[in-house]
Design an enzyme around this catalytic site. Sequence first.
Site, short mmCIF file in Angstrom:
data_model
loop_
_atom_site.label_atom_id
_atom_site.label_comp_id
_atom_site.label_asym_id
_atom_site.label_seq_id
_atom_site.Cartn_x
_atom_site.Cartn_y
_atom_site.Cartn_z
N GLY A 1 41.36 1.63 60.21
CA GLY A 1 40.44 1.58 61.37
C GLY A 1 40.27 2.98 62.14
O GLY A 1 41.35 3.61 61.94
N GLN B 1 39.20 8.36 69.36
CA GLN B 1 40.01 9.57 68.35
C GLN B 1 39.33 10.37 67.98
O GLN B 1 40.05 11.58 67.32
CB GLN B 1 40.67 8.58 67.16
CG GLN B 1 41.74 7.41 67.48
CD GLN B 1 41.71 6.56 66.57
OE1 GLN B 1 41.40 5.79 66.05
NE2 GLN B 1 43.17 7.02 65.82
N CYS C 1 49.25 4.76 63.04
CA CYS C 1 47.78 5.08 63.82
C CYS C 1 47.66 6.59 63.36
O CYS C 1 48.49 7.37 63.38
CB CYS C 1 48.12 5.20 65.19
SG CYS C 1 46.57 5.73 66.36
N LEU C 2 46.29 7.00 63.02
CA LEU C 2 45.82 8.05 62.64
C LEU C 2 46.28 9.40 63.75
O LEU C 2 46.65 10.44 63.52
CB LEU C 2 44.69 8.43 62.33
CG LEU C 2 44.11 7.80 60.92
CD1 LEU C 2 42.60 7.48 60.80
CD2 LEU C 2 45.01 8.46 59.75
N HIS D 1 44.08 -3.12 67.90
CA HIS D 1 44.66 -1.83 67.77
C HIS D 1 43.53 -0.88 68.43
O HIS D 1 43.76 0.04 69.26
CB HIS D 1 45.26 -1.40 66.50
CG HIS D 1 45.60 0.01 66.52
ND1 HIS D 1 46.95 0.35 66.19
CD2 HIS D 1 45.21 1.20 66.34
CE1 HIS D 1 47.22 1.52 66.39
NE2 HIS D 1 45.84 2.13 66.33
N GLU D 2 42.50 -1.05 68.01
CA GLU D 2 41.36 0.28 68.22
C GLU D 2 40.94 -0.18 69.57
O GLU D 2 40.73 0.71 70.17
CB GLU D 2 40.21 -0.17 67.08
CG GLU D 2 40.61 0.35 65.54
CD GLU D 2 41.17 1.59 65.51
OE1 GLU D 2 40.98 2.23 66.10
OE2 GLU D 2 42.26 1.70 64.24
N HIS E 1 42.92 1.61 72.05
CA HIS E 1 42.41 3.20 72.25
C HIS E 1 41.41 3.28 73.42
O HIS E 1 41.29 4.12 74.10
CB HIS E 1 41.92 3.75 71.06
CG HIS E 1 42.84 4.09 70.09
ND1 HIS E 1 43.73 5.24 70.03
CD2 HIS E 1 43.32 3.62 68.85
CE1 HIS E 1 44.49 5.45 68.97
NE2 HIS E 1 44.22 4.62 68.26
#
Length: 163
Positions: free
Chosen positions: A47, A52, A92-93, A134-135, A138
């Site tokens: 994702g 991000q 997470c990236l 999760h997204e 953000h």
Amino acid sequence: MPQRTILEVPDPRLRLPATPVEDFDESLKTLVADLIDTLHHSGTAIGLCAPQVADPRRVLVMDLSSRRCEPQVYINPVIQSRARFTFAEESCLSVPGVLVNVWRATRVLVQAQDPTGAPFERELDGLHAVCLQHEMDHFAGKLLVDRMWFLQRLRFNRRLARA
Ligand code: ZN
């Protein structure tokens, strides 16, 4: 479609609240295409969301297909209901190199819009549900760092300080 640079902690832009999409225009289509491209080139991540890549809009993409060819796009998502909570291990990236256990619902009902602005409703299970939550964290400027236990956060902060 160009890939975009993924912000990493402690970049302060990751902490800004996201803004609702109002214009379903060309710039939105470009953003969606770039997010999918960036996600598909990120290795194994499932994702990615606009904040991000330093774009404040409430746009997220996911792809959990094994061949990574079935991206899902959620614009202005709102979770209507949550059920079946469990601890899920997440990465997470934007917070590289750590796995964090997060208490999440594994079944959610979400309402969102597609890139043309058309509303839809979908029930998500398992990793799809976890990834969506999760997204959406953000969008509130919330990161895995905030979900770490005290000692894990201490170690992570030390590593950041050395970098
Ligand atoms: Zn993330």
